[in-house]
Design a protein around this motif. Structure first.
Motif, PDB file in Angstrom:
ATOM      1  N   PHE A 203       0.800  -1.220   0.000  1.00 36.34           N
ATOM      2  CA  PHE A 203       0.000   0.000   0.000  1.00 36.34           C
ATOM      3  C   PHE A 203       0.836   1.275   0.000  1.00 36.34           C
ATOM      4  CE2 PHE A 203      -3.200  -2.988   1.741  1.00 36.34           C
ATOM      5  CZ  PHE A 203      -4.219  -2.739   0.840  1.00 36.34           C
ATOM      6  N   TYR A 204       2.017   1.245   0.623  1.00 36.20           N
ATOM      7  CA  TYR A 204       2.765   2.483   0.813  1.00 36.20           C
ATOM      8  C   TYR A 204       4.044   2.573  -0.021  1.00 36.20           C
ATOM      9  CZ  TYR A 204      -0.394   3.288   4.697  1.00 36.20           C
ATOM     10  OH  TYR A 204      -1.523   3.496   5.459  1.00 36.20           O
ATOM     11  N   ALA A 205       4.578   1.455  -0.473  1.00 36.85           N
ATOM     12  CA  ALA A 205       5.789   1.496  -1.302  1.00 36.85           C
ATOM     13  C   ALA A 205       5.741   0.382  -2.335  1.00 36.85           C
ATOM     14  CB  ALA A 205       7.028   1.381  -0.424  1.00 36.85           C
ATOM     15  N   PRO A 206       4.691   0.346  -3.169  1.00 32.78           N
ATOM     16  CA  PRO A 206       4.501  -0.803  -4.068  1.00 32.78           C
ATOM     17  C   PRO A 206       5.560  -0.947  -5.145  1.00 32.78           C
ATOM     18  CG  PRO A 206       2.955   0.954  -4.591  1.00 32.78           C
ATOM     19  CD  PRO A 206       3.634   1.357  -3.318  1.00 32.78           C
ATOM     20  N   ASN A 207       6.250   0.156  -5.490  1.00 32.06           N
ATOM     21  CA  ASN A 207       7.259   0.095  -6.548  1.00 32.06           C
ATOM     22  C   ASN A 207       8.685   0.131  -6.006  1.00 32.06           C
ATOM     23  OD1 ASN A 207       5.498   0.160  -8.969  1.00 32.06           O
ATOM     24  ND2 ASN A 207       4.890   2.150  -8.138  1.00 32.06           N
ATOM     25  N   TYR A 208       8.823   0.043  -4.695  1.00 33.32           N
ATOM     26  CA  TYR A 208      10.145   0.184  -4.079  1.00 33.32           C
ATOM     27  C   TYR A 208      11.109  -0.904  -4.559  1.00 33.32           C
ATOM     28  CZ  TYR A 208      13.738   0.676  -0.508  1.00 33.32           C
ATOM     29  OH  TYR A 208      14.933   0.853   0.140  1.00 33.32           O
ATOM     30  N   LEU A 209      10.627  -2.125  -4.724  1.00 29.35           N
ATOM     31  CA  LEU A 209      11.480  -3.237  -5.116  1.00 29.35           C
ATOM     32  C   LEU A 209      11.494  -3.473  -6.622  1.00 29.35           C
ATOM     33  CD1 LEU A 209      10.548  -5.761  -2.271  1.00 29.35           C
ATOM     34  CD2 LEU A 209      12.535  -4.253  -2.401  1.00 29.35           C
ATOM     35  N   GLY A 210      10.802  -2.637  -7.373  1.00 29.98           N
ATOM     36  CA  GLY A 210      10.755  -2.781  -8.821  1.00 29.98           C
ATOM     37  C   GLY A 210      11.742  -1.853  -9.508  1.00 29.98           C
ATOM     38  N   HIS A 211      11.599  -1.715 -10.823  1.00 27.00           N
ATOM     39  CA  HIS A 211      12.493  -0.861 -11.605  1.00 27.00           C
ATOM     40  C   HIS A 211      11.650   0.076 -12.460  1.00 27.00           C
ATOM     41  CE1 HIS A 211      15.794   0.508 -14.108  1.00 27.00           C
ATOM     42  NE2 HIS A 211      16.636  -0.184 -13.342  1.00 27.00           N
ATOM     43  N   ALA A 212      12.008   1.359 -12.432  1.00 21.24           N
ATOM     44  CA  ALA A 212      11.218   2.374 -13.127  1.00 21.24           C
ATOM     45  C   ALA A 212      11.150   2.136 -14.631  1.00 21.24           C
ATOM     46  CB  ALA A 212      11.792   3.762 -12.841  1.00 21.24           C
ATOM     47  N   ASP A 213      12.206   1.559 -15.219  1.00 23.22           N
ATOM     48  CA  ASP A 213      12.234   1.350 -16.670  1.00 23.22           C
ATOM     49  C   ASP A 213      11.166   0.377 -17.147  1.00 23.22           C
ATOM     50  OD1 ASP A 213      14.296   3.088 -16.813  1.00 23.22           O
ATOM     51  OD2 ASP A 213      15.798   1.680 -17.558  1.00 23.22           O
ATOM     52  N   ASN A 214      10.609  -0.408 -16.233  1.00 14.16           N
ATOM     53  CA  ASN A 214       9.593  -1.362 -16.661  1.00 14.16           C
ATOM     54  C   ASN A 214       8.234  -0.705 -16.859  1.00 14.16           C
ATOM     55  OD1 ASN A 214      10.128  -3.994 -17.424  1.00 14.16           O
ATOM     56  ND2 ASN A 214       8.913  -4.874 -15.771  1.00 14.16           N
ATOM     57  N   TYR A 215       8.134   0.587 -16.598  1.00 12.03           N
ATOM     58  CA  TYR A 215       6.934   1.352 -16.946  1.00 12.03           C
ATOM     59  C   TYR A 215       7.082   2.030 -18.306  1.00 12.03           C
ATOM     60  CZ  TYR A 215       4.790   0.598 -12.412  1.00 12.03           C
ATOM     61  OH  TYR A 215       4.202   0.012 -11.308  1.00 12.03           O
ATOM     62  N   ILE A 216       8.163   1.687 -19.017  1.00 12.74           N
ATOM     63  CA  ILE A 216       8.360   2.147 -20.399  1.00 12.74           C
ATOM     64  C   ILE A 216       8.125   0.952 -21.314  1.00 12.74           C
ATOM     65  CG2 ILE A 216      10.003   3.133 -22.026  1.00 12.74           C
ATOM     66  CD1 ILE A 216      11.545   4.250 -19.620  1.00 12.74           C
ATOM     67  N   PRO A 217       7.307   1.090 -22.366  1.00  8.86           N
ATOM     68  CA  PRO A 217       7.055  -0.054 -23.265  1.00  8.86           C
ATOM     69  C   PRO A 217       8.349  -0.605 -23.849  1.00  8.86           C
ATOM     70  CG  PRO A 217       5.511   1.732 -23.720  1.00  8.86           C
ATOM     71  CD  PRO A 217       6.526   2.281 -22.760  1.00  8.86           C
ATOM     72  N   ALA A 218       8.380  -1.905 -24.076  1.00  5.49           N
ATOM     73  CA  ALA A 218       9.577  -2.563 -24.614  1.00  5.49           C
ATOM     74  C   ALA A 218       9.962  -1.964 -25.957  1.00  5.49           C
ATOM     75  CB  ALA A 218       9.317  -4.066 -24.760  1.00  5.49           C
ATOM     76  N   ASN A 219      11.249  -1.669 -26.106  1.00  5.62           N
ATOM     77  CA  ASN A 219      11.771  -1.095 -27.338  1.00  5.62           C
ATOM     78  C   ASN A 219      13.081  -1.793 -27.683  1.00  5.62           C
ATOM     79  OD1 ASN A 219      12.668   0.389 -29.476  1.00  5.62           O
ATOM     80  ND2 ASN A 219      12.610   2.372 -28.441  1.00  5.62           N
TER      81      ASN A 219
END
Length: 434
Positions: free
Chosen positions: A264-280
């Motif tokens: 609820f409070y840090a859902p993207n903390y363990l992820g990577h920001a680049d994965n919110y960019i479509p695959a190129n």
């Protein structure tokens, strides 16, 4: 050995008796996790993590089934379907975040479960097969998590698939055909999504099946304990229910609290920001990195930078897989007759050095492949293999261990009242059939 509470299961009413006679599932559950299963009385909270791993798998299966109803494994539609789940599907954001962070929690509790086994010697006879089945579960988890990471079809998903499947290409003769079979072509594309989605959906149920075998194998010799001393009398044990179900219930509460805080409070903390960019495929990320639970193995992979007889890339692949396969032989590498690290002073010191070494590998695995991180990963990789191949065999032969207690009860009572009779557990016996 007979125990006062380990009596044959007796149904409490006619309906239960009728069901049990035709399908003995109540009897099986009673013998596996109920009052019919005696457990060492001195288990600490580190024995909670097996149950927590089962809970994490349940969360992954439930959320994964629902997410699969909305996911589209087709080219650019894969990324858009994930965004639609986040924005348009009722509570879709919660399901997606719970599934993504649930994978991290699954690996957290599993790694702690493995470290507990390493410290307390749970891999030693007669529990070798329990240990090996646990490692099979770990390998299946890694395969499932990798394929799941590819499905959102973001930048890190695409390039992660390209890099990891490219490792198979380093294997002589069969590497490239295997790589092309995994991808369904020469690069990650539509066939890759189809394959990975199918396997990612299937493998959690395979993991559940191996967990059943893991628990079955555990129930034959019984649970290990912090002393490493085997059960010698009824006084050494207590029934699993209600004593350890209550203890596990506390662990489940802490697990769910931490899981909720992260989701609820840090859902993207363990992820990577680049994965919110479509695959190129035409734009390579500045730093390709897998999920955090792969970082130690990724550091080992990158530690080899010089060709020597074989290409450096192939050495890295061999070392990465060997880092896990080596653990299958641990029951025969560590020949010490004493199981628990509590009674092995030198082993305990080297165990914590190993933990520090793995934390270092994890840190440098998440950093760019440049100095000084490459050199640190090389030193940490050398120590990792030295611990199992050199240090443990030597310790097994020369270490002076501390005296073991005569029984589990003696360790619990600290030598007091050793002759005390077993506790009165008659109230925990199953009621007679009506």
């Amino acid at each position: 050995m007979s125990f006062p509470w380990a009596e044959p299961y007796q149904p409490k009413n006619g309906l239960t008796r009728w069901f049990d006679e035709r399908l003995p599932l109540p009897r099986l559950v009673y013998g596996a996790i109920g009052g019919g299963y005696p457990v060492p009385r001195n288990l600490n909270y580190f024995w909670n993590f097996g149950v927590l791993a089962g809970l994490a798998l349940t969360v992954q299966i439930v959320t994964g089934i629902i997410l699969a109803m909305h996911y589209v494994p087709y080219g650019d539609a894969a990324f858009l379907s994930v965004e639609r789940i986040m924005r348009d599907v009722p509570q879709g954001w919660l399901l997606r975040y719970a599934h993504a962070n649930g994978a991290s929690f699954f690996f957290m509790v599993t790694y702690i479960h493995i470290f507990r086994g390493l410290y307390y010697g749970s891999y030693k006879a007669p529990r070798e097969l329990v240990w090996m089945l646990g490692l099979v579960i770990l390998l299946l988890m890694m395969a499932t998590a990798f394929m799941g990471y590819v499905l959102p079809w973001g930048q890190m998903s695409f390039w992660g698939a390209k890099v990891i499947t490219g490792l198979f290409g380093a294997i002589p003769f069969v590497g490239e055909p295997v790589q092309q079979w995994l991808l369904g072509g020469f690069a990650p594309d539509q066939p890759t999504l189809n394959r990975f989605f199918s396997l990612h959906y299937l493998l959690p149920f395979v993991i559940a099946g191996v967990i059943v075998l893991h628990i079955w194998a555990l129930h034959i010799p019984g649970s290990s304990n912090p002393t490493g001393v085997e059960v010698k009398s009824a006084q050494d044990t207590i029934p699993f229910h209600p004593f350890y179900t209550a203890k596990d219930g506390f662990g489940v509460g802490v697990f769910m609290l931490l899981f909720a805080l992260l989701t609820f409070y840090a859902p993207n903390y363990l992820g990577h920001a680049d994965n919110y960019i479509p695959a190129n495929p035409l734009s390579t990320p500045a730093h390709i990195v897998p999920e955090w639970y792969f970082w130690p193995f990724y550091a080992i992979l990158r530690a080899f930078t010089v060709d020597f007889i074989l290409p450096a890339k192939l050495w890295g692949v061999i070392a990465m897989f060997a880092a896990i396969l080596l653990l299958f032989f641990l029951p025969w590498i560590d020949r010490s007759p004493v199981r628990s690290g509590n009674y092995r002073p030198r082993f305990r010191q080297f165990f914590w050095i190993l933990i520090l070494d793995l934390l270092v590998l994890g840190y440098v695995g998440g950093q760019p492949a440049e100095e000084p991180f490459v050199m640190i990963s090389q030193l940490a990789t050398i120590y990792y293999f030295a611990h199992f191949l050199i240090i443990l065999p030597i310790l097994s032969a020369v270490e002076r261990t501390l005296p073991l207690p005569n029984s589990i009860s003696e360790s619990v009572l600290h030598g007091e009242d050793k002759e005390a009779a077993p506790a009165d557990l008659s109230g925990l016996r199953p009621a007679a059939a009506e």
